[in-house]
Every structure is written in C-alpha cells, then in structure tokens.
Design a protein around this motif. Structure first.
Motif, PDB file in Angstrom:
ATOM      1  N   ASP A   1     -21.134 -22.510 -25.833  1.00 28.77           N
ATOM      2  CA  ASP A   1     -21.539 -22.899 -24.475  1.00 28.77           C
ATOM      3  C   ASP A   1     -20.652 -24.018 -23.949  1.00 28.77           C
ATOM      4  O   ASP A   1     -20.272 -24.021 -22.763  1.00 28.77           O
ATOM      5  CB  ASP A   1     -23.002 -23.335 -24.469  1.00 28.77           C
ATOM      6  N   LEU A   2     -20.334 -24.980 -24.795  1.00 26.00           N
ATOM      7  CA  LEU A   2     -19.451 -26.071 -24.378  1.00 26.00           C
ATOM      8  C   LEU A   2     -18.058 -25.554 -24.041  1.00 26.00           C
ATOM      9  O   LEU A   2     -17.443 -25.976 -23.055  1.00 26.00           O
ATOM     10  CB  LEU A   2     -19.373 -27.131 -25.478  1.00 26.00           C
TER      11      LEU A   2
ATOM     12  N   ARG B   1     -18.500 -16.144 -34.154  1.00 28.12           N
ATOM     13  CA  ARG B   1     -19.591 -16.666 -33.326  1.00 28.12           C
ATOM     14  C   ARG B   1     -20.628 -17.388 -34.177  1.00 28.12           C
ATOM     15  O   ARG B   1     -21.161 -18.430 -33.781  1.00 28.12           O
ATOM     16  CB  ARG B   1     -20.245 -15.521 -32.560  1.00 28.12           C
TER      17      ARG B   1
ATOM     18  N   GLY C   1     -21.428 -21.228 -33.565  1.00 29.37           N
ATOM     19  CA  GLY C   1     -22.756 -21.513 -33.040  1.00 29.37           C
ATOM     20  C   GLY C   1     -22.786 -21.445 -31.526  1.00 29.37           C
ATOM     21  O   GLY C   1     -21.781 -21.663 -30.847  1.00 29.37           O
ATOM     22  N   ASP C   2     -23.963 -21.152 -30.984  1.00 36.49           N
ATOM     23  CA  ASP C   2     -24.090 -20.994 -29.535  1.00 36.49           C
ATOM     24  C   ASP C   2     -23.810 -22.288 -28.786  1.00 36.49           C
ATOM     25  O   ASP C   2     -23.273 -22.266 -27.670  1.00 36.49           O
ATOM     26  CB  ASP C   2     -25.497 -20.487 -29.186  1.00 36.49           C
ATOM     27  N   HIS C   3     -24.162 -23.421 -29.365  1.00 39.66           N
ATOM     28  CA  HIS C   3     -23.968 -24.705 -28.676  1.00 39.66           C
ATOM     29  C   HIS C   3     -22.478 -24.963 -28.440  1.00 39.66           C
ATOM     30  O   HIS C   3     -22.067 -25.342 -27.332  1.00 39.66           O
ATOM     31  CB  HIS C   3     -24.573 -25.838 -29.500  1.00 39.66           C
ATOM     32  N   VAL C   4     -21.658 -24.728 -29.475  1.00 41.89           N
ATOM     33  CA  VAL C   4     -20.208 -24.942 -29.335  1.00 41.89           C
ATOM     34  C   VAL C   4     -19.625 -23.937 -28.343  1.00 41.89           C
ATOM     35  O   VAL C   4     -18.783 -24.295 -27.498  1.00 41.89           O
ATOM     36  CB  VAL C   4     -19.521 -24.806 -30.708  1.00 41.89           C
TER      37      VAL C   4
ATOM     38  N   GLU D   1     -18.148 -23.795 -20.688  1.00 42.97           N
ATOM     39  CA  GLU D   1     -18.234 -24.743 -19.580  1.00 42.97           C
ATOM     40  C   GLU D   1     -16.890 -25.413 -19.307  1.00 42.97           C
ATOM     41  O   GLU D   1     -16.480 -25.585 -18.156  1.00 42.97           O
ATOM     42  CB  GLU D   1     -19.308 -25.791 -19.896  1.00 42.97           C
TER      43      GLU D   1
END
Length: 486
Positions: A55-56, A46, A50-53, A59
């Motif tokens: 989250d993608l 994690r 990273g949180d951005h990856v 989605e």
C-alpha cells in the motif's frame, strides 16, 4: 552451437556476473549471520512484502493524475530495485570486511564502514539513485555496481540486445530507452553491450562441423557496409547443410572482402575458395550436392575443395531469370510452358521439352528464356536422377530463402553497417531470435494439439530441423553415391 544455447543467447549476457554476485550475497549472509533469502517460487513476493508495504509503494508511485508510475526515477519498481541493490551492496561490504554491521568482530579489525556515496545507475526500470557504502581503507570494490559503471547489467543489457536483434539501430534504441524508461545511454555504451555477443558469434563461426553433408544450400542477402572508406552493397552468404540424420544446420555467415584496387565486393573464385577452405578446416570432408543460384566462381572453388560434389542450380532462380524479360501479360502462359521442362520425368524428356519450347511460337518470341536453361543445363539436370519426392528436397534453395526473407526484414531498416563484424553480429542475433520465436510457436501448437505442426511459419531453420521425407531421400542418395554418406 546447440539449439538450447542458441535460444538462450539473448538472455545469457551478464549471467556470469549475476551468478558471481549471487554467490557473494550468499557468502555475505553467512558471514553476517543473516538468513539466506528464500528462492523465487517458494514464497510469493506479495506475502514477503505484506499488504502494508505494498500500500505504501502504491501511494508513493501515484502521479499527479492518480495513475501509477511503474518505471523511471522515483517509481514503484525503481524504489524496489533501489532497496534490493542497496541491500545487496551492504551484503557485499559485509563479505568484504568479514563481519556484519554493528558486530563486535569488527573492533580492531583494521578496516570498517565509512559512510556512503551517492550514485545514479541505469537499470531496466530506469535511472535509480543509490547510496553505495564505503570502507575506511578504500579497498571495497562492489561487483554488483562497479565504481565506474553507470548501469546495472542483466535486464537492461538483455533488452538492448533484443531490440538490436529485432532490427533497431543504436540511435533508435537510445530514443526508445529515453522515451520509455528515461534511461540515457551513449552510442558507445550501447555498441559495447551488443559487442558482448561477438565472442560467442566467433565461436559459433569456428565450431566443428559434420564430416559429410549430403546436401548444402547457399544463398545471399545484400547489405550496405562501410568498406575502404565508402559505403558499398555487399552480399552476405549463408549456408544451410543437411547432415546424414536429415537435420538442418546453419553452417556459417560469410562476407566478401573488398580488394583495395576494386570498387565493389562481389563473388569471385578467391572468395569462394576461402569459404570452402573454412568448411574443410572445420571438419567437412565431403558434400554430395550443393544447391545454389549460379554464383560466380563457386563451381570451380567447390570442385577444388570437394572434387566429387554435384552442383545443382536452383530451379526457382532459373525460372525467375527466364521470366525476367517477359512481358507481364505473357508470364503466366510462358511459365506453364517452362513447367514442362523442369517437371519432366527424365533428363532426356526435359531436353525434348526444351527443344519443343525453343521451336514454338513462345520460344521464338522469347529466345532468352530457353537460353537460360541451355546455359545452365549441366547444373540444372542432376536432380532428374532421383524420384519426384526426393527432387523436392534439393532442387531449389527455398529452404534458405525463407530464412533470408526474415533476415531482410531486420536489415532493411539499417542505412548501412560500420563494418563486416556488425553485419555478422546482427544476422546471428536475428537468426537466434527467429528460432526463439518459432520455438515458442511450436510449443503453443504442441500444447493445443498435442503435436508439432510442420509448416513454413513454424519450421526450425537454425539447428536440428528434421527434413521431411529424409529416410526415402537417404536411401536414394546412398544408392547414387555409394559409401560416401556414412
């Protein structure tokens, strides 16, 4: 075969290719001037993504109903596998060419990158569509995803072998992979994956054995096998030996071959001679006591190979045979009468008890019950030479029957096997699987209580189970058979 090797057999298929690939990726990173990836456990995935990856990925992995699609084409795990495999393929090509992408070292080298080609491979998380890089000279042969391979070995292979070891047929495995992972594999592909363990099975079957086994148990399970162009019920025999240290080992699995001029495969002196020859060729020079259920042709064969071996009839099998023709309402009473015979303090007392039973009302009503013990008397009485505590160790084949019970649960789902190799392969995988399951149970028990529980449900049947009460038994056996154990 050691216990550790046996327990890791299911997970080891494809490991050699994985290790070679890991080494290649390391070399590729070195040649490409890239940093080697951190080992698992040093940095959580994690934190790396990273949180951005993440989250993608979340989605992109949601289905129409808003749920997560974790496996299958286009899923979160599928996308991760695709990214990792394509990155690894790029590293492999860099190692092959000798320089990284966009490096000036590639100018005038005589070979260079030449685009990509699409390819769908089956993985443990479903089908994944890859872009496989190519070189201009056409000499690049990916090791991780070979040109003509339709799957990535490793997790998928391990899953198939595990399902097979649990008793699922090839057709059932096909349906399971299609339903859960959307993976399409042919009957031949699945068979080839499970056949990968045959080499290790053969090595296990031919491994050297101990010189002396004080006690050996033999029993069989019946399986249906295609032989001589017809499906037949054939016995598959297993042997468990107790060595001088009191450890139990499965010595081998043997299936009787069907002669061309007979219709069935069964017990015979020729078959048992071949089994005894196999044991001698693998180093066995003496067996003190062999406990069986009255196998046809066995006694002559074992005495030919091991002249001083004592054959002990399984008392539990004798009781079953004696009670088989008895009316259900009379079985409990008759069993209590027969118990006086096999629990007698000595052979003479057992003979007197049998004589009394034969002359009794029950003996007159069921004379065949007494006849079972009379016929097997010479094979029934050897265990009377030992104390009651030691008798329990070898007067019955229950030690091997508990294993056979587990194996029958695996084989009963099969209509029939295509050949003897398929039987041995499944039985060996099932044995390893049983040991692996019970090893986990023992580990949980030890973690909770601080000690290992010895019970039929957690006993080690495969390699190294210590026989309870062996020290006392060894003393009595050494007195009864001086100079033969050590």
């Amino acid at each position: 075969m050691s216990t550790t090797r046996g327990r890791t057999a299911l997970a080891a298929v494809g490991q050699e290719q994985h290790d070679d690939t890991s080494a290649l990726l390391g070399a590729a990173a070195h040649h490409g001037g890239e940093k080697s990836p951190q080992r698992d456990g040093e940095t959580p995935l994690r934190d790396l993504l990273g949180d951005h990856v993440l989250d993608l990925l979340l989605e992109r992995s949601r289905d129409g109903a808003g749920g997560l699609r974790l496996t299958g084409q286009g899923s979160m795990l599928g996308e991760l596998v695709k990214a990792v495999l394509e990155r690894a393929l790029e590293a492999e090509l860099s190692a092959h060419l000798g320089y990284g992408k966009h490096e000036v070292a590639g100018h005038g080298s005589g070979n260079s990158r030449n685009g990509r080609i699409g390819k769908t491979v089956q993985t443990g998380v479903g089908p994944v569509r890859l872009s496989v890089p190519r070189d201009r000279a056409g000499t690049f042969e990916p090791m991780l995803v070979p040109r003509r391979a339709g799957r990535v070995s490793g997790g998928l292979d391990d899953m198939i072998i595990s399902l097979y070891a649990h008793g699922m047929s090839v057709r059932d495995i096909q349906h399971h992979l299609r339903q859960i992972y959307e993976v399409e594999l042919s009957h031949e592909a699945i068979s080839n994956i499970t056949d990968a363990v045959l080499e290790e099975v053969r090595a296990w079957q031919a491994r050297p054995l101990e010189t002396v086994y004080p006690v050996v148990f033999l029993d069989a399970i019946v399986v249906k096998v295609r032989d001589n162009h017809s499906v037949q019920a054939k016995p598959a025999y297993l042997a468990i030996g107790i060595d001088a240290d009191g450890d139990k080992h499965v010595l081998g699995i043997w299936l009787a071959k069907t002669p061309l001029d007979t219709a069935t495969a069964g017990e015979s002196a020729r078959f048992w001679t071949s089994v005894m020859t196999d044991l001698r060729n693998r180093g066995v020079r003496d067996i003190l006591i062999a406990c069986t259920d009255g196998l046809n042709g066995f006694e002559d064969a074992i005495h030919h190979a091991f002249p001083h071996t004592i054959v002990q009839a399984c008392v539990v099998h004798l009781i079953r045979n004696a009670l088989r023709p008895v009316a259900r309402r009379d079985r409990a009473t008759l069993a209590a009468e027969l118990k006086k015979i096999y629990t007698a303090p000595s052979e003479q007392a057992a003979f007197d008890a049998l004589t009394d039973f034969t002359a009794s009302t029950w003996g007159q009503r069921y004379p065949q019950a007494a006849r079972v013990f009379e016929t097997a008397w010479n094979r029934f009485t050897p265990f009377f030479a030992f104390s009651p505590a030691v008798r329990k160790l070898f007067y019955t084949t229950n030690s091997i029957e508990s294993l056979n019970y587990q194996l029958r649960k695996v084989t009963k789902a099969r209509g029939h096997f295509p050949g003897d190799d398929a039987v041995v392969k499944l039985l060996w995988l099932a044995i390893i699987n049983i040991e692996d399951k019970r090893a986990r149970e023992r580990a949980i028990t030890k973690e909770k209580t601080g000690k290992i529980k010895n019970s039929p449900s957690t006993a080690r049947l495969i390699e190294g189970q210590r026989t309870i009460g062996w020290r006392e038994a060894l003393i009595e056996l050494d007195i009864a058979y001086p100079g033969r154990i050590r």
